[in-house]
Enzyme design. Structure first.
Site, short mmCIF file in Angstrom:
data_model
loop_
_atom_site.label_atom_id
_atom_site.label_comp_id
_atom_site.label_asym_id
_atom_site.label_seq_id
_atom_site.Cartn_x
_atom_site.Cartn_y
_atom_site.Cartn_z
CD GLU A 100 -7.73 -46.24 62.75
OE1 GLU A 100 -6.89 -46.88 62.80
OE2 GLU A 100 -8.50 -45.55 62.80
CG ASP A 104 -6.13 -43.51 53.69
OD1 ASP A 104 -4.68 -42.94 52.09
OD2 ASP A 104 -6.79 -43.65 52.93
P1 IMP Z 1 -9.03 -42.32 56.67
O1 IMP Z 1 -10.62 -42.29 56.96
O2 IMP Z 1 -8.68 -42.45 55.29
O3 IMP Z 1 -7.55 -42.38 57.22
O4 IMP Z 1 -9.27 -44.27 56.61
C1 IMP Z 1 -8.72 -44.71 57.63
C2 IMP Z 1 -9.33 -46.47 57.78
O5 IMP Z 1 -8.90 -46.32 55.73
C3 IMP Z 1 -8.23 -47.19 57.95
O6 IMP Z 1 -8.37 -47.52 58.88
C4 IMP Z 1 -7.78 -48.53 57.05
O7 IMP Z 1 -9.20 -49.58 57.37
C5 IMP Z 1 -8.15 -47.76 56.16
N1 IMP Z 1 -6.94 -48.39 55.18
C6 IMP Z 1 -6.69 -46.87 53.96
N2 IMP Z 1 -5.59 -47.11 53.73
C7 IMP Z 1 -5.10 -48.70 53.18
C8 IMP Z 1 -4.21 -49.49 53.39
O8 IMP Z 1 -3.25 -48.95 52.36
N3 IMP Z 1 -5.14 -50.73 53.88
C9 IMP Z 1 -6.10 -50.83 54.19
N4 IMP Z 1 -6.27 -49.74 54.44
C10 IMP Z 1 -6.21 -48.79 54.39
MG MG Z 2 -9.06 -49.47 60.65
#
Ligand code: IMP
Ligand code: MG
Length: 177
Positions: A100, A104
């Protein structure tokens, strides 16, 4: 390469990324000695990282990709994930490593882990270049992590804003007007 006024701050310069990717590749190669890794890149953010990481992996490996989309507003993860492109191959009894760009909230990776686990891989591990620990909504196991970063929206080295900046070789905070 990019207009200075778009950059709030360079968070991770190119040389630091390169060094870290090499370290991760070496560690992964040690840990998987005698095995063959089935790497899964999560489209599209992880492509640049996986392409570089792969060249530091010295054990046999294959690559496959998945594209997923999470419902809800584009920069917030909802945890409800739709598969846009599934794997081309069967992962049963394979040693799978999910690659990945960033973890986040953890909701996307949690979903992926549960979905892939149900396909009965021999092992299932995770590798992320970036980790925003403070933002976590659900605990997810991260086996290989490049950098822990603060809660800021970053782009570059595969990460995008509206599809842009993936090609920039360093990771930076985008200036918000
Ligand atoms: P999660 O499900 O919140 O962990 O989402 C992860 C996804 O959110 C990543 O694969 C990114 O596509 C997007 N994302 C989260 N933070 C960022 C950031 O700071 N920059 C760009 N994309 C982000
Ligand atoms: Mg992503």
């Amino acid at each position: 390469m990019i207009e200075q006024e778009k950059i709030e701050e360079i968070l991770i310069p190119e040389n630091q990324i390169k060094k870290k990717v090499e370290e991760l590749g070496n560690q992964i190669s040690c840990d998987y000695a005698g095995k063959e890794i089935f790497c899964i890149g999560v489209l599209r953010g992880a492509t640049i990282f996986l392409a570089d990481l792969a060249r530091y992996i010295s054990v046999p490996m294959t690559m496959d990709f998945m594209a997923i989309s999470s419902y809800g507003i584009s920069s917030e993860s909802s945890g409800v994930v739709r598969i846009l492109k599934d794997l081309d191959e069967n992962i049963e009894n394979r040693d799978v490593l999910i690659v990945e760009d960033i973890v986040d909230t953890g909701l996307t990776l949690d979903y992926l882990l549960r979905m892939l686990q149900s396909r009965k891989p021999a092992s299932l591990k995770t590798c992320t270049l970036l980790n925003k620990v403070e933002r976590r909504k659900i605990e997810v196991p991260i086996d290989y992590c490049g950098f822990n970063i603060p809660d800021r929206f970053v782009v570059g080295y595969g990460l995008d804003f509206n599809g842009l900046y993936r090609n920039i070789p360093y990771i930076f905070v985008l200036k918000t007007v």
